[in-house]
Write a protein that holds these residues in place. Structure first.
Motif, mmCIF file in Angstrom:
data_model
loop_
_atom_site.group_PDB
_atom_site.id
_atom_site.type_symbol
_atom_site.label_atom_id
_atom_site.label_comp_id
_atom_site.label_asym_id
_atom_site.label_seq_id
_atom_site.Cartn_x
_atom_site.Cartn_y
_atom_site.Cartn_z
ATOM 1 N N LEU A 1 0.844 -1.191 0.000
ATOM 2 C CA LEU A 1 0.000 0.000 0.000
ATOM 3 C C LEU A 1 0.878 1.239 0.000
ATOM 4 C CD1 LEU A 1 -3.088 0.155 0.026
ATOM 5 C CD2 LEU A 1 -2.967 0.563 2.464
ATOM 6 N N ARG A 2 0.560 2.168 -0.913
ATOM 7 C CA ARG A 2 1.305 3.415 -1.011
ATOM 8 C C ARG A 2 0.519 4.538 -0.326
ATOM 9 N NH1 ARG A 2 3.611 3.350 -5.800
ATOM 10 N NH2 ARG A 2 1.588 3.217 -6.805
ATOM 11 N N HIS A 3 1.130 5.129 0.685
ATOM 12 C CA HIS A 3 0.546 6.261 1.400
ATOM 13 C C HIS A 3 0.688 7.505 0.527
ATOM 14 C CE1 HIS A 3 0.095 9.322 4.543
ATOM 15 N NE2 HIS A 3 -0.533 8.384 5.229
ATOM 16 N N PRO A 4 -0.224 8.481 0.652
ATOM 17 C CA PRO A 4 -0.122 9.702 -0.155
ATOM 18 C C PRO A 4 1.236 10.420 -0.017
ATOM 19 C CG PRO A 4 -2.243 9.644 0.927
ATOM 20 C CD PRO A 4 -1.448 8.480 1.460
ATOM 21 N N GLN A 5 1.926 10.219 1.098
ATOM 22 C CA GLN A 5 3.235 10.847 1.286
ATOM 23 C C GLN A 5 4.356 10.034 0.651
ATOM 24 O OE1 GLN A 5 3.405 11.305 5.541
ATOM 25 N NE2 GLN A 5 2.196 13.189 5.490
ATOM 26 N N GLY A 6 3.995 8.927 -0.032
ATOM 27 C CA GLY A 6 4.972 8.145 -0.768
ATOM 28 C C GLY A 6 5.468 6.891 -0.079
ATOM 29 N N MET A 7 5.200 6.734 1.217
ATOM 30 C CA MET A 7 5.658 5.537 1.927
ATOM 31 C C MET A 7 4.936 4.304 1.389
ATOM 32 S SD MET A 7 5.525 7.136 5.755
ATOM 33 C CE MET A 7 3.928 7.867 5.430
ATOM 34 N N LEU A 8 5.662 3.192 1.335
ATOM 35 C CA LEU A 8 5.113 1.942 0.855
ATOM 36 C C LEU A 8 5.231 0.909 1.962
ATOM 37 C CD1 LEU A 8 4.043 0.866 -1.908
ATOM 38 C CD2 LEU A 8 6.346 0.004 -2.305
ATOM 39 N N GLY A 9 4.165 0.156 2.208
ATOM 40 C CA GLY A 9 4.204 -0.843 3.262
ATOM 41 C C GLY A 9 3.265 -1.993 2.988
ATOM 42 N N PRO A 10 3.389 -3.060 3.770
ATOM 43 C CA PRO A 10 2.520 -4.222 3.584
ATOM 44 C C PRO A 10 1.095 -3.907 4.031
ATOM 45 C CG PRO A 10 3.811 -4.491 5.575
ATOM 46 C CD PRO A 10 4.295 -3.230 4.918
ATOM 47 N N ALA A 11 0.149 -4.643 3.456
ATOM 48 C CA ALA A 11 -1.256 -4.483 3.851
ATOM 49 C C ALA A 11 -1.977 -5.815 3.653
ATOM 50 C CB ALA A 11 -1.926 -3.381 3.040
ATOM 51 N N PHE A 12 -3.089 -5.936 4.333
ATOM 52 C CA PHE A 12 -3.917 -7.144 4.283
ATOM 53 C C PHE A 12 -5.363 -6.721 4.019
ATOM 54 C CE2 PHE A 12 -0.478 -7.696 7.265
ATOM 55 C CZ PHE A 12 -0.006 -8.976 7.063
ATOM 56 N N ARG A 13 -6.055 -7.452 3.151
ATOM 57 C CA ARG A 13 -7.501 -7.267 2.950
ATOM 58 C C ARG A 13 -8.185 -8.489 3.555
ATOM 59 N NH1 ARG A 13 -8.957 -3.171 -0.150
ATOM 60 N NH2 ARG A 13 -7.555 -2.378 -1.735
ATOM 61 N N VAL A 14 -8.734 -8.313 4.763
ATOM 62 C CA VAL A 14 -9.376 -9.426 5.457
ATOM 63 C C VAL A 14 -10.627 -8.937 6.181
ATOM 64 C CG1 VAL A 14 -7.311 -10.853 5.796
ATOM 65 C CG2 VAL A 14 -7.829 -9.062 7.435
ATOM 66 N N ARG A 15 -11.656 -9.783 6.151
ATOM 67 C CA ARG A 15 -12.868 -9.520 6.929
ATOM 68 C C ARG A 15 -13.456 -8.126 6.676
ATOM 69 N NH1 ARG A 15 -14.060 -14.061 10.354
ATOM 70 N NH2 ARG A 15 -12.835 -15.589 9.228
ATOM 71 N N GLY A 16 -13.387 -7.664 5.433
ATOM 72 C CA GLY A 16 -13.921 -6.358 5.089
ATOM 73 C C GLY A 16 -13.056 -5.196 5.561
#
Length: 174
Positions: free
Chosen positions: A120-135
């Motif tokens: 996931l890319r934050h508007p400030q440019g940072m990139l990090g892991p993310a999970f799509r779970v349980r809505g």
């Protein structure tokens, strides 16, 4: 971080913060919060906050330990993650509606499924892991800690970190 044996296998307890909250509205997180003056330290604070936010019974929780303190420059907070095992699970719910919209026991199998993993890319440019779970879109500090713990425990599965999405604007409100 409260782990346990859930109906679908090992799981971890997450909350969806209230949209009415002052800090990080609507974001998924681990139960927890600041150390109050009457708390003996981060472990006691974590147990108290988990009970206040989700209704868990601290008597059924076995604290395994703490991770080293982490400094979050973005929010100027120091966080000591507490890792615990839910020996005697109890029903959970949004016990503090001003702070929590929902509570989920998220199976580890769903978290490590590559289909549920993105960068996931934050508007400030940072990139990090993310999970799509349980809505929920689990990102930021919560996702970084989950990603690290799952990897260090040998539970993670290969996923494609090149699958990048932008953080939805509403998710980035502080």
């Amino acid at each position: 971080m409260l782990f346990g044996d859930g109906p679908l296998g090992p799981d971890v307890l997450l909350i969806q913060r209230s949209n009415r909250g002052r800090r990080h509205p609507g974001q998924p997180a681990f139960p927890g919060g600041g150390v109050d003056p009457e708390d003996a330290g981060p472990v006691e604070a974590a147990l108290r906050e988990a009970e206040e936010e989700t209704g868990v019974d601290p008597a059924g929780i076995h604290v395994l330990g703490t991770m080293p303190e982490l400094y979050l420059s973005f929010s100027d907070n120091r966080v000591t993650p507490v890792i615990a095992w839910w020996r005697e699970p109890t029903a959970v719910h949004a016990a503090s509606p001003d702070e929590v919209d929902s509570v989920e026991r998220v199976p580890i199998a769903e978290l490590v499924d590559p289909v549920n993993r993105i960068s996931l890319r934050h508007p400030q440019g940072m990139l990090g892991p993310a999970f799509r779970v349980r809505g929920m879109l689990v990102w930021g500090f919560t996702a970084m800690v989950l990603d690290s713990v799952l990897r260090e425990a040998g539970l993670d599965r290969p996923w494609d970190p090149a699958q990048v999405e932008d953080l939805p604007p509403l998710a980035a409100r502080d």
